[in-house]
Scaffold this active site. Sequence first.
Site, mmCIF file in Angstrom:
data_model
loop_
_atom_site.group_PDB
_atom_site.id
_atom_site.type_symbol
_atom_site.label_atom_id
_atom_site.label_comp_id
_atom_site.label_asym_id
_atom_site.label_seq_id
_atom_site.Cartn_x
_atom_site.Cartn_y
_atom_site.Cartn_z
ATOM 1 N N ASP A 6 0.861 -1.193 0.000
ATOM 2 C CA ASP A 6 0.000 0.000 0.000
ATOM 3 C C ASP A 6 0.896 1.241 0.000
ATOM 4 O O ASP A 6 1.744 1.396 0.881
ATOM 5 C CB ASP A 6 -0.891 -0.026 1.252
ATOM 6 N N ASP A 100 -3.800 2.417 -5.276
ATOM 7 C CA ASP A 100 -2.462 2.368 -4.669
ATOM 8 C C ASP A 100 -2.192 1.114 -3.855
ATOM 9 O O ASP A 100 -1.286 1.103 -3.041
ATOM 10 C CB ASP A 100 -2.227 3.626 -3.817
ATOM 11 N N GLU A 101 -2.973 0.064 -4.049
ATOM 12 C CA GLU A 101 -2.678 -1.142 -3.253
ATOM 13 C C GLU A 101 -2.876 -2.421 -4.061
ATOM 14 O O GLU A 101 -3.717 -2.475 -4.967
ATOM 15 C CB GLU A 101 -3.507 -1.188 -1.965
HETATM 16 P P1 TTP Z 1 -5.239 5.101 0.924
HETATM 17 O O1 TTP Z 1 -4.229 4.039 0.619
HETATM 18 O O2 TTP Z 1 -6.404 4.734 1.766
HETATM 19 O O3 TTP Z 1 -4.527 6.321 1.647
HETATM 20 P P2 TTP Z 1 -3.128 6.971 1.374
HETATM 21 O O4 TTP Z 1 -2.309 6.197 0.390
HETATM 22 O O5 TTP Z 1 -3.310 8.406 1.013
HETATM 23 O O6 TTP Z 1 -2.448 6.930 2.797
HETATM 24 P P3 TTP Z 1 -1.867 5.668 3.583
HETATM 25 O O7 TTP Z 1 -0.418 5.963 3.771
HETATM 26 O O8 TTP Z 1 -2.604 5.632 4.873
HETATM 27 O O9 TTP Z 1 -2.111 4.449 2.752
HETATM 28 O O10 TTP Z 1 -5.805 5.701 -0.433
HETATM 29 C C1 TTP Z 1 -4.999 5.852 -1.594
HETATM 30 C C2 TTP Z 1 -5.359 7.106 -2.342
HETATM 31 O O11 TTP Z 1 -6.749 7.062 -2.711
HETATM 32 C C3 TTP Z 1 -5.192 8.371 -1.530
HETATM 33 O O12 TTP Z 1 -3.882 8.912 -1.623
HETATM 34 C C4 TTP Z 1 -6.244 9.274 -2.092
HETATM 35 C C5 TTP Z 1 -7.321 8.366 -2.614
HETATM 36 N N1 TTP Z 1 -8.472 8.382 -1.667
HETATM 37 C C6 TTP Z 1 -9.548 9.231 -1.940
HETATM 38 O O13 TTP Z 1 -9.557 9.918 -2.970
HETATM 39 N N2 TTP Z 1 -10.579 9.274 -1.054
HETATM 40 C C7 TTP Z 1 -10.601 8.538 0.094
HETATM 41 O O14 TTP Z 1 -11.565 8.627 0.889
HETATM 42 C C8 TTP Z 1 -9.493 7.669 0.361
HETATM 43 C C9 TTP Z 1 -9.469 6.832 1.625
HETATM 44 C C10 TTP Z 1 -8.458 7.626 -0.531
HETATM 45 MG MG MG Z 2 -2.138 4.135 0.600
#
Ligand code: TTP
Ligand code: MG
Length: 394
Positions: A6, A100-101
């Site tokens: 992730d 992103d995962e």
């Molecule tokens: P996530 O992997 O949930 O969050 P992140 O990568 O920003 O942070 P983390 O380090 O905790 O993993 O989500 C990936 C991307 O998806 C995030 O950068 C932006 C987008 N996203 C949205 O647009 N809306 C949302 O509600 C969420 C949770 C994520």
């Molecule tokens: Mg993330």
Amino acid sequence: MILHIDMDAFFAAIEQRDNLSLRNKPIIVAGNSKRSVVATASYEARKFGIHSAMPVFQAKQRCPRIIIVPGNRHKYAAESQKIMNIISGFSPLMEQVSIDEAYVDIRGCEKLFGPPGRMAQKIKAAIFNAVSLTCSIGIAPVKFLAKIASDMDKPNGITLISPHEMDTFIATLPIAKVPGVGKQAMKLMEILKIVTLGDIHKHDPDLLNKKLGKMGTRLYALSQGKDPSQVENNYTRKSISSETTLDRDICDIESARHILLSLAQRVGRDLRKKKWVCRIVSIKIKFSDFTQITRSKKIEPWICSSAAIFNEALSLYEQVVLKKKIRLLGVGVSHFRGKDVPIQMELLCPPGEQQKKQWESVDMAVDSIMEKFGSDMVKKASLANPTRKKPKQG
Ligand code: TTP
Ligand code: MG
């Protein structure tokens, strides 16, 4: 063993990478309308308690010097593609689950890349070398634990739950951390005095099923360290979707058509980028009182053109009896296969197939213009803003 990878603060990290003045600063990626919410927050901003889905005005209250960066979907999707390509080089069994995962089943890869921890380091290094972004990786014998593990040492961490640690880990894992256990389920957990996933195992599986339905059965399996869901290659990935919260609540069909068309184009573009076709189209409607419904439809031909997705989405929309105004609309597609898998039907070219092909060529041309010049360069005439003034001459 399974890896869950992730990216860290994905959208924000890309913006900080590309703009020196944003580095080490509290930033959020968000729209700039009154109703905007935070898409993501940099780790510097998270120290103020700012998180995804928080209204922007609240983020400003928590950190008045917060920097708001408008998002760039096109750029994030391109980075995602590069990252997913790198990951897929490590194992043939890889499942992308969001922008992103991804999960990777690493069975049989040890000879090539070493033990799981070493392999995770190699993946992190390969991603960082290619895109200068960090990620966190969870390693576990089953999917749900790998996902939980990837979140345990963020940012830039690796967490391994080995098979012999699994039972102890489950025994003490707070039930709220299990993916899929939301607020509603938590109310029942409290009534049943279930605090950890291990507590689930103490209950009668039939009773759990009666109280919690399918989730009860799933949780019972998870409490024994058994996760029925496997890493699946992306053809079987659940869905591609796009949704938008509207600037104002709507109830007229014209506005809805306009939005559905724009969403169908976005979803269609993502689908075609992956060279997939789909068989299920769905819509999501959230009403002004925050209740929501979804409707979906299995269609006979495999489709990937935006026009076909739009037509199906619109017909689903038209079957909904609207009693309240609409706050959010979404369009999704699922049940995929690769576009290039030959099917007999194409040889026979049944009625409508010719027209379908024509739409697909239009889509391909539009996609390549958007790829080169950005998504605002070309629009369907019905999406153009009729009130926009002509540029002044001279
Ligand atoms: P996530 O992997 O949930 O969050 P992140 O990568 O920003 O942070 P983390 O380090 O905790 O993993 O989500 C990936 C991307 O998806 C995030 O950068 C932006 C987008 N996203 C949205 O647009 N809306 C949302 O509600 C969420 C949770 C994520
Ligand atoms: Mg993330």
